[in-house]
Design a protein around this motif. Structure first.
Motif, PDB file in Angstrom:
ATOM      1  N   ALA A 107       0.831  -1.208   0.000  1.00  0.00           N
ATOM      2  CA  ALA A 107       0.000   0.000   0.000  1.00  0.00           C
ATOM      3  C   ALA A 107       0.864   1.256   0.000  1.00  0.00           C
ATOM      4  CB  ALA A 107      -0.934  -0.011   1.204  1.00  0.00           C
ATOM      5  N   ASN A 108       1.950   1.233   0.754  1.00  0.00           N
ATOM      6  CA  ASN A 108       2.872   2.363   0.771  1.00  0.00           C
ATOM      7  C   ASN A 108       3.535   2.548  -0.595  1.00  0.00           C
ATOM      8  OD1 ASN A 108       4.777   4.361   2.016  1.00  0.00           O
ATOM      9  ND2 ASN A 108       6.233   2.746   1.543  1.00  0.00           N
ATOM     10  N   PHE A 109       4.054   1.467  -1.168  1.00  0.00           N
ATOM     11  CA  PHE A 109       4.718   1.568  -2.459  1.00  0.00           C
ATOM     12  C   PHE A 109       3.750   2.011  -3.553  1.00  0.00           C
ATOM     13  CE2 PHE A 109       7.756  -1.762  -0.693  1.00  0.00           C
ATOM     14  CZ  PHE A 109       8.705  -0.819  -0.337  1.00  0.00           C
ATOM     15  N   ARG A 110       2.508   1.633  -3.416  1.00  0.00           N
ATOM     16  CA  ARG A 110       1.533   1.993  -4.451  1.00  0.00           C
ATOM     17  C   ARG A 110       1.394   3.511  -4.594  1.00  0.00           C
ATOM     18  NH1 ARG A 110      -3.401  -1.066  -6.848  1.00  0.00           N
ATOM     19  NH2 ARG A 110      -4.132   0.597  -8.201  1.00  0.00           N
ATOM     20  N   ILE A 111       1.526   4.250  -3.493  1.00  0.00           N
ATOM     21  CA  ILE A 111       1.443   5.719  -3.566  1.00  0.00           C
ATOM     22  C   ILE A 111       2.487   6.250  -4.543  1.00  0.00           C
ATOM     23  CG2 ILE A 111       1.710   7.872  -2.271  1.00  0.00           C
ATOM     24  CD1 ILE A 111       0.815   6.234   0.257  1.00  0.00           C
ATOM     25  N   LEU A 112       3.717   5.791  -4.403  1.00  0.00           N
ATOM     26  CA  LEU A 112       4.786   6.291  -5.272  1.00  0.00           C
ATOM     27  C   LEU A 112       4.732   5.695  -6.669  1.00  0.00           C
ATOM     28  CD1 LEU A 112       7.671   6.462  -2.678  1.00  0.00           C
ATOM     29  CD2 LEU A 112       6.393   8.358  -3.681  1.00  0.00           C
ATOM     30  N   VAL A 113       4.300   4.460  -6.780  1.00  0.00           N
ATOM     31  CA  VAL A 113       4.169   3.851  -8.105  1.00  0.00           C
ATOM     32  C   VAL A 113       3.108   4.593  -8.918  1.00  0.00           C
ATOM     33  CG1 VAL A 113       3.434   1.764  -9.330  1.00  0.00           C
ATOM     34  CG2 VAL A 113       5.053   1.588  -7.414  1.00  0.00           C
ATOM     35  N   GLU A 114       1.968   4.876  -8.313  1.00  0.00           N
ATOM     36  CA  GLU A 114       0.923   5.628  -9.018  1.00  0.00           C
ATOM     37  C   GLU A 114       1.429   7.012  -9.411  1.00  0.00           C
ATOM     38  OE1 GLU A 114      -2.412   5.481  -6.361  1.00  0.00           O
ATOM     39  OE2 GLU A 114      -2.996   3.466  -7.037  1.00  0.00           O
ATOM     40  N   HIS A 115       2.227   7.629  -8.554  1.00  0.00           N
ATOM     41  CA  HIS A 115       2.800   8.935  -8.875  1.00  0.00           C
ATOM     42  C   HIS A 115       3.777   8.820 -10.050  1.00  0.00           C
ATOM     43  CE1 HIS A 115       3.628  13.098  -8.070  1.00  0.00           C
ATOM     44  NE2 HIS A 115       4.926  12.864  -7.891  1.00  0.00           N
ATOM     45  N   ALA A 116       4.534   7.733 -10.079  1.00  0.00           N
ATOM     46  CA  ALA A 116       5.492   7.521 -11.165  1.00  0.00           C
ATOM     47  C   ALA A 116       4.795   7.299 -12.506  1.00  0.00           C
ATOM     48  CB  ALA A 116       6.402   6.342 -10.851  1.00  0.00           C
ATOM     49  N   VAL A 117       3.596   6.755 -12.490  1.00  0.00           N
ATOM     50  CA  VAL A 117       2.853   6.595 -13.746  1.00  0.00           C
ATOM     51  C   VAL A 117       2.679   7.961 -14.413  1.00  0.00           C
ATOM     52  CG1 VAL A 117       0.573   6.022 -14.709  1.00  0.00           C
ATOM     53  CG2 VAL A 117       1.670   4.468 -13.080  1.00  0.00           C
ATOM     54  N   GLU A 118       2.419   8.988 -13.605  1.00  0.00           N
ATOM     55  CA  GLU A 118       2.188  10.336 -14.135  1.00  0.00           C
ATOM     56  C   GLU A 118       3.476  11.145 -14.294  1.00  0.00           C
ATOM     57  OE1 GLU A 118      -0.782  11.697 -15.086  1.00  0.00           O
ATOM     58  OE2 GLU A 118      -1.638   9.705 -14.769  1.00  0.00           O
ATOM     59  N   HIS A 119       4.428  10.975 -13.361  1.00  0.00           N
ATOM     60  CA  HIS A 119       5.568  11.888 -13.299  1.00  0.00           C
ATOM     61  C   HIS A 119       6.927  11.198 -13.339  1.00  0.00           C
ATOM     62  CE1 HIS A 119       2.833  15.161 -12.455  1.00  0.00           C
ATOM     63  NE2 HIS A 119       2.230  14.374 -11.596  1.00  0.00           N
ATOM     64  N   GLY A 120       6.939   9.931 -13.684  1.00  0.00           N
ATOM     65  CA  GLY A 120       8.194   9.196 -13.705  1.00  0.00           C
ATOM     66  C   GLY A 120       8.227   8.198 -14.837  1.00  0.00           C
ATOM     67  N   VAL A 121       9.080   7.197 -14.654  1.00  0.00           N
ATOM     68  CA  VAL A 121       9.246   6.128 -15.631  1.00  0.00           C
ATOM     69  C   VAL A 121       9.261   4.818 -14.861  1.00  0.00           C
ATOM     70  CG1 VAL A 121      10.817   5.104 -17.319  1.00  0.00           C
ATOM     71  CG2 VAL A 121      10.610   7.601 -17.171  1.00  0.00           C
ATOM     72  N   ILE A 122       8.429   3.891 -15.285  1.00  0.00           N
ATOM     73  CA  ILE A 122       8.404   2.557 -14.687  1.00  0.00           C
ATOM     74  C   ILE A 122       8.722   1.564 -15.792  1.00  0.00           C
ATOM     75  CG2 ILE A 122       7.073   0.826 -13.429  1.00  0.00           C
ATOM     76  CD1 ILE A 122       5.200   3.117 -12.531  1.00  0.00           C
ATOM     77  N   ASP A 123       9.867   0.909 -15.648  1.00  0.00           N
ATOM     78  CA  ASP A 123      10.277  -0.118 -16.595  1.00  0.00           C
ATOM     79  C   ASP A 123      10.125  -1.474 -15.927  1.00  0.00           C
ATOM     80  OD1 ASP A 123      11.126   1.648 -18.660  1.00  0.00           O
ATOM     81  OD2 ASP A 123      13.005   1.988 -17.588  1.00  0.00           O
ATOM     82  N   VAL A 124       9.519  -2.412 -16.628  1.00  0.00           N
ATOM     83  CA  VAL A 124       9.387  -3.775 -16.107  1.00  0.00           C
ATOM     84  C   VAL A 124       9.943  -4.747 -17.142  1.00  0.00           C
ATOM     85  CG1 VAL A 124       7.368  -3.295 -14.652  1.00  0.00           C
ATOM     86  CG2 VAL A 124       7.037  -4.121 -16.968  1.00  0.00           C
ATOM     87  N   VAL A 125      10.526  -5.817 -16.631  1.00  0.00           N
ATOM     88  CA  VAL A 125      10.903  -6.903 -17.522  1.00  0.00           C
ATOM     89  C   VAL A 125       9.600  -7.491 -18.029  1.00  0.00           C
ATOM     90  CG1 VAL A 125      12.032  -9.151 -17.613  1.00  0.00           C
ATOM     91  CG2 VAL A 125      13.085  -7.285 -16.333  1.00  0.00           C
ATOM     92  N   ALA A 126       9.554  -7.860 -19.285  1.00  0.00           N
ATOM     93  CA  ALA A 126       8.299  -8.207 -19.957  1.00  0.00           C
ATOM     94  C   ALA A 126       7.418  -9.170 -19.178  1.00  0.00           C
ATOM     95  CB  ALA A 126       8.571  -8.753 -21.353  1.00  0.00           C
TER      96      ALA A 126
END
Length: 190
Positions: free
Chosen positions: A46-65
Motif C-alpha cells: 500500500a505504501n509503495f503503491r502511492i509512489l508507483v501511481e505517482h510515477a505513472v504520471e511523473h516518472g518512468v516505470i520499466d518492467v521486464v516483460a
C-alpha cells in the motif's frame, strides 16, 4: 543478455507495488518500519503503491516483460509535484507506523542532491529471479536514455550497494535510521 523491457502504466500499478513489497520483504529497514510481520506485505504494498501511481504520471516505470523485475525512476531535472494528498494517503496505508515512515522520508529528503538528475526510487527483482542479471538489464536500459544526465539512488543493503558500484555509481556518506539501519546514497555521473 537481452532482456525484453516494457514501460508500465496505470493498469500495472498494483502488480508493481506488490512486486516491490515482495522483493524488499527481507530488508532490515522493512523490519524497522513494521516490526510486527502479520500485515507487513500488505502495508508495504500500500505504501509503495502511492509512489508507483505517482510515477505513472511523473516518472518512468520499466518492467521486464514477464514482470519479475521493475525499476521506478523519477526525472528530477525540473520541479515536479509531490504525490497528491501524500500525508493522508501515507497515514491510511501504514497506520500506526506512520512516524517511522515519515522518519524515512525525512532522511531521504535530507540527503537528496539538488543538482538535476534521475532518481532511482526502486529497483526490485522477485527473490526467485535475483542474481540473473535482471536488475543490471533494467539499469543499463535506463542509463542508455540519460543523455548526460546523472543518476542518484539510496542503496538499502550492502548487496545492492555493490550492484550499483558495478554500474558506475559512487558512494556518498551513508546515513542511518533510528535503529541503525544504513542507507548508502549513490551518484552516477553522466
Amino acid at each position: 543478455m537481452s532482456v525484453p523491457i516494457r514501460r508500465a502504466g496505470a493498469p500495472d500499478a498494483e502488480m508493481v507495488a506488490e512486486l516491490i513489497a515482495t522483493a524488499f520483504a527481507g530488508l532490515k529497514v522493512v523490519r524497522y518500519l513494521l516490526p510486527e510481520p502479520e500485515r507487513r506485505q500488505e502495508i508495504m504494498a500500500a505504501n509503495f503503491r502511492i509512489l508507483v501511481e505517482h510515477a505513472v504520471e511523473h516518472g518512468v516505470i520499466d518492467v521486464v516483460a514477464d514482470a519479475p523485475a521493475v525499476a521506478v525512476w523519477f526525472p528530477r531535472t525540473a520541479p515536479a509535484p509531490e504525490p497528491p494528498d501524500y500525508d493522508r494517503r501515507l497515514e491510511e496505508a501504514v497506520g500506526g507506523a506512520v512516524g517511522r515512515f515519515r522518519e524515512l522520508d525525512e532522511q531521504f529528503e535530507k540527503h537528496h542532491p539538488e543538482a538535476p538528475h534521475h532518481h532511482l526510487a526502486f529497483l526490485a527483482v522477485h527473490p526467485d529471479q535475483q542474481s540473473r542479471g535482471l536488475g543490471s538489464a533494467l539499469l543499463a536500459h535506463h542509463h542508455a536514455t540519460l543523455e548526460g544526465v546523472p543518476a542518484y539512488l539510496e542503496a538499502s543493503s550492502p548487496r545492492a550497494r555493490d550492484l550499483y558500484l558495478r554500474h558506475g555509481y559512487a558512494e556518498r556518506e551513508p546515513f542511518a535510521m533510528g535503529d541503525g539501519t544504513l542507507f548508502w546514497p549513490m551518484w552516477r555521473a553522466s
